[in-house]
Design an enzyme around this catalytic site. Structure first.
Site, mmCIF file in Angstrom:
data_model
loop_
_atom_site.group_PDB
_atom_site.id
_atom_site.type_symbol
_atom_site.label_atom_id
_atom_site.label_comp_id
_atom_site.label_asym_id
_atom_site.label_seq_id
_atom_site.Cartn_x
_atom_site.Cartn_y
_atom_site.Cartn_z
ATOM 1 N N LYS A 193 -6.095 -7.616 -6.218
ATOM 2 C CA LYS A 193 -7.014 -8.628 -6.712
ATOM 3 C C LYS A 193 -6.618 -9.154 -8.088
ATOM 4 O O LYS A 193 -6.571 -10.364 -8.310
ATOM 5 C CB LYS A 193 -8.440 -8.062 -6.776
ATOM 6 C CG LYS A 193 -8.944 -7.437 -5.473
ATOM 7 C CD LYS A 193 -9.027 -8.443 -4.355
ATOM 8 C CE LYS A 193 -9.798 -7.912 -3.149
ATOM 9 N NZ LYS A 193 -9.207 -6.748 -2.502
ATOM 10 N N ASP A 226 -12.098 4.857 -7.638
ATOM 11 C CA ASP A 226 -11.385 3.797 -6.938
ATOM 12 C C ASP A 226 -11.530 2.537 -7.792
ATOM 13 O O ASP A 226 -12.647 2.045 -7.990
ATOM 14 C CB ASP A 226 -12.001 3.580 -5.547
ATOM 15 C CG ASP A 226 -11.164 2.648 -4.673
ATOM 16 O OD1 ASP A 226 -10.160 2.104 -5.163
ATOM 17 O OD2 ASP A 226 -11.517 2.462 -3.491
ATOM 18 N N TRP A 277 -16.963 0.484 0.415
ATOM 19 C CA TRP A 277 -15.851 -0.136 1.135
ATOM 20 C C TRP A 277 -15.674 0.621 2.447
ATOM 21 O O TRP A 277 -15.440 1.839 2.434
ATOM 22 C CB TRP A 277 -14.604 -0.039 0.271
ATOM 23 C CG TRP A 277 -13.347 -0.624 0.826
ATOM 24 C CD1 TRP A 277 -13.176 -1.854 1.378
ATOM 25 C CD2 TRP A 277 -12.055 0.012 0.858
ATOM 26 N NE1 TRP A 277 -11.864 -2.043 1.740
ATOM 27 C CE2 TRP A 277 -11.151 -0.909 1.445
ATOM 28 C CE3 TRP A 277 -11.574 1.249 0.451
ATOM 29 C CZ2 TRP A 277 -9.812 -0.621 1.626
ATOM 30 C CZ3 TRP A 277 -10.241 1.539 0.619
ATOM 31 C CH2 TRP A 277 -9.370 0.611 1.211
#
Length: 414
Positions: A257, A221, A140
């Site tokens: 999400k 993460d 990311w």
């Protein structure tokens, strides 16, 4: 009038954020056939944002509560939210929870959680002179900016194998093995962004052995728990395994999400210390410093998204509905993977496309080149990142054939 202190040589023009710039270009495009595969947000089969039914239910409950107000939350956030977040990511009977070896703070989504963890490590984690953070290649993009902003240098470890379009496990292991002892190893818990490629459970076990041997510090993460496979336990397996093995580690947790709370910025940061006689003392001291860092940056976190998530996570019936909603989202994405692979193979598109269904989660690393990506945008109005990553949520039964034919054309011509 005095001249500015912020001349171009002092403050140069920064480049536009690539992803948000891509979204802006898509909005400007007037083609009726345009396809947005860039933004990492779930879309339904009509390419529309989807509010989870369970979120609507929780919202109705909150709005009808006569005691609802807009007072400040504590610095650490909504207590029933942070405790439920611990239970979700670690499971309620986790030794870290029962032994009180964990402290948690509500954050401004996963970005804020990564930042809070990086800032804490920058100030207090000093196992060696470098304290280098290692990210997967690719990762990311915001990881790089967040860690560099707090003064932590970073390097990368191999992750995506371009030939197999799978995991470069050997390269990953070799780099982590050669990293200076005590390095920070940033790991995607599931549905790796941007590749959609995850280690197997056996590979996770080998990574844990290596990280322990090198005395590295794991930083997980997790932005897609439940969203990746539809199973919250399966998607949290790697984190739970590391905790069971007694690691001291950090976890950055996002609810953007898996709850569709993109704009509400609900997230949580967890610090877990290793089993020891003074573990609770360690956690208490760490919590006190995290609170100071949080206070100086946001004072206290936003309430609405956390209240929604908390209501769902702490109610058996709502939790069951949430699990159904997760299966709806993950299931539709899995079906789109099957449909895309099937159509590409039906068209005889040059190359192998098995990786489309072997990858998992929102994103797929297609293997398309930058030249092919540019061609897709210019001739077919398909928007995706230059590295060939697509958001599978942007595909639906109305556009998957169009996209497959556009890919076939781009691959044959380039």
């Amino acid at each position: 009038m005095a001249t500015t202190s912020f001349t171009a040589d002092v403050v140069p023009q920064a480049p536009e954020d690539a992803l948000f710039g891509l979204a802006a270009a898509f909005r400007r495009d007037e083609s009726p056939n345009k396809v947005d595969l860039g933004i990492g947000a779930y879309r339904d089969n009509n390419a529309k944002p989807w509010v989870l039914p369970v979120v609507k239910q929780a919202d109705d409950i909150l709005r009808s509560d006569p005691n609802l107000n807009h007072e400040y939350l504590p610095i650490a956030g909504l207590a029933e939210f942070t405790s439920a977040s611990q239970n979700l990511v670690l499971q309620g009977d986790s030794p870290a929870i029962t032994d009180k070896r964990i402290t948690s703070l509500q954050t401004v989504s996963g970005t804020g959680a990564v930042h809070l963890g990086a800032l804490f490590l920058s100030k207090f984690y000093k196992p060696n002179t470098q304290r280098t953070a290692y990210f997967s290649d690719p990762t990311w993009p915001n990881h790089f900016q967040i860690f560099s902003n707090v003064g932590l240098p970073y390097k990368t470890y191999p992750y995506f194998h371009k030939e197999t379009k799978g995991l470069d496990f050997e390269g990953m292991v070799n780099t982590i093995q050669s990293a200076e002892e005590g390095s920070i190893i940033v790991l995607h818990a599931c549905a790796h962004n941007p590749t959609g490629v995850d280690p197997t459970q056996e590979q996770w076990k080998k990574l844990a052995e290596l990280i322990r041997a090198k005395k590295h510090f794991p930083f997980f993460d997790t932005a897609y728990q439940g969203f990746a496979s539809g199973d919250v336990a399966r998607d949290a397996w790697a984190i739970r395994y590391f905790v069971e093995q007694g690691f001291e580690l950090c976890i950055a947790q996002s609810y953007a999400k898996n709850f569709g709370l993109y704009g509400e910025r609900a997230g949580c940061f967890h610090f877990v210390t290793s089993p020891s006689p003074d573990a609770q003392s360690t956690v208490s001291r760490v919590a006190s410093q995290l609170a100071i860092l949080q206070r100086s940056e946001i004072s206290n976190p936003p309430a609405y998204g956390a209240r929604i998530a908390s209501k769902v996570l702490n109610d058996r019936d709502l939790f069951a509905q949430w699990e159904k909603d997760l299966k709806t989202m993950s299931g539709r994405i899995i079906e789109m993977r099957k449909a895309l692979r099937g159509k590409l193979e039906e068209l005889g598109t040059p190359g192998k496309w098995n990786h489309i269904t072997e990858q998992i989660g929102m994103f797929s690393f297609t293997g398309l080149t930058e030249k092919q990506v540019d061609s897709l945008r210019e001739t077919s109005h398909v928007y995706m990142t230059k590295n060939g990553r697509i958001s599978m949520a942007g595909l639906n039964t109305n556009n998957v054939e169009y996209f497959a034919k556009a890919v076939d054309k781009a691959v044959r011509e380039a």
